[in-house]
Design a protein around this motif. Structure first.
Motif, short mmCIF file in Angstrom:
data_model
loop_
_atom_site.label_atom_id
_atom_site.label_comp_id
_atom_site.label_asym_id
_atom_site.label_seq_id
_atom_site.Cartn_x
_atom_site.Cartn_y
_atom_site.Cartn_z
N ALA A 158 41.75 41.94 0.54
CA ALA A 158 40.46 41.43 0.06
C ALA A 158 40.18 40.05 0.63
CB ALA A 158 40.46 41.38 -1.47
N ALA A 159 41.20 39.20 0.71
CA ALA A 159 41.01 37.86 1.27
C ALA A 159 40.58 37.94 2.73
CB ALA A 159 42.30 37.05 1.14
N GLU A 160 41.16 38.85 3.49
CA GLU A 160 40.76 39.01 4.89
C GLU A 160 39.33 39.51 5.01
OE1 GLU A 160 42.31 37.77 7.31
OE2 GLU A 160 44.19 37.37 6.27
N LEU A 161 38.97 40.50 4.20
CA LEU A 161 37.61 41.03 4.25
C LEU A 161 36.58 39.98 3.85
CD1 LEU A 161 38.16 44.58 2.70
CD2 LEU A 161 37.97 43.99 5.12
N ILE A 162 36.84 39.27 2.76
CA ILE A 162 35.89 38.25 2.29
C ILE A 162 35.87 37.04 3.22
CG2 ILE A 162 35.45 36.61 0.41
CD1 ILE A 162 34.42 39.43 -0.14
N LEU A 202 41.36 41.66 10.78
CA LEU A 202 41.27 43.11 10.81
C LEU A 202 42.56 43.75 11.32
CD1 LEU A 202 37.58 43.87 11.78
CD2 LEU A 202 38.71 44.10 9.57
N ALA A 203 43.35 43.01 12.10
CA ALA A 203 44.66 43.53 12.50
C ALA A 203 45.55 43.69 11.27
CB ALA A 203 45.31 42.61 13.54
N LEU A 204 45.48 42.72 10.35
CA LEU A 204 46.23 42.83 9.09
C LEU A 204 45.70 43.99 8.24
CD1 LEU A 204 46.71 39.12 8.03
CD2 LEU A 204 48.51 40.77 8.49
N VAL A 205 44.41 44.12 8.18
CA VAL A 205 43.81 45.21 7.41
C VAL A 205 44.27 46.55 7.98
CG1 VAL A 205 41.64 46.35 6.78
CG2 VAL A 205 41.84 43.86 6.62
N CYS A 250 48.06 47.06 7.09
CA CYS A 250 48.47 47.15 5.69
C CYS A 250 47.75 48.23 4.89
CB CYS A 250 48.28 45.81 4.99
SG CYS A 250 49.31 44.50 5.66
N ALA A 251 46.56 48.60 5.30
CA ALA A 251 45.78 49.60 4.55
C ALA A 251 46.14 51.00 5.03
CB ALA A 251 44.29 49.35 4.73
N ASP A 252 45.93 51.97 4.16
CA ASP A 252 46.14 53.37 4.56
C ASP A 252 45.04 53.83 5.50
OD1 ASP A 252 48.51 53.84 3.01
OD2 ASP A 252 47.23 53.78 1.24
N VAL A 253 43.83 53.34 5.28
CA VAL A 253 42.69 53.68 6.12
C VAL A 253 41.67 52.55 5.96
CG1 VAL A 253 41.55 55.07 4.34
CG2 VAL A 253 41.06 55.52 6.74
#
Length: 137
Positions: free
Chosen positions: A49-53, A105-108, A111-114
């Motif tokens: 969430a921190a990366e997206l925001i 976005l590389a972290l997203v 770390c995220a499934d999708v």
């Protein structure tokens, strides 16, 4: 008689274009997940969430929105911002060792499934919605 936990729920947090909003979103998200018994997802969800925001606040001039949605087994985090341009594609981590920016976005992706994005309007403003999902174990 105690209330039963709903199988699905959603929260939306509208934020101003202010770097302090990232901290507000992280803390609010941790509280939401704690209250819903999903504390095991909190650390990763906060990072995502921190990366997206952060991207929404840093790369646009308008407001942003954090959306947190849970459906049985899946937590979806998303950030809407007022810039309709697609996000830059995530770069490989080996190209980011000395970079001070560009890791979000590389972290997203790592770390995220999708994850994904889509154009979206909100309150008459054109923009985009960047989202990711975590599977609840």
């Amino acid at each position: 008689m105690p209330e039963t936990e709903p199988s699905s729920w959603e929260y939306t947090l509208s934020i101003p274009n202010d770097p302090r909003a990232v901290t507000v979103c992280r803390r609010t998200l941790r509280l939401i997940l704690t209250l819903h018994g999903l504390i095991s997802l909190a650390d990763t969800a906060e990072l995502l969430a921190a990366e997206l925001i952060s991207n929404a606040v840093l790369h646009t001039k308008g407001p942003a929105t954090l959306r947190v949605r849970y459906s049985p087994g899946v937590l979806r985090l998303g950030a809407w911002d007022a810039n309709p341009e697609p996000p830059d594609p995530p770069r490989a981590f080996d190209h980011l060792t000395d970079a001070e920016t560009g890791r979000g976005l590389a972290l997203v992706r790592a770390c995220a499934d999708v994850w994904g994005w889509q154009p979206q309007s909100r309150n008459g403003n054109r923009g985009k919605y960047v989202w990711c999902e975590l599977t609840a174990a």
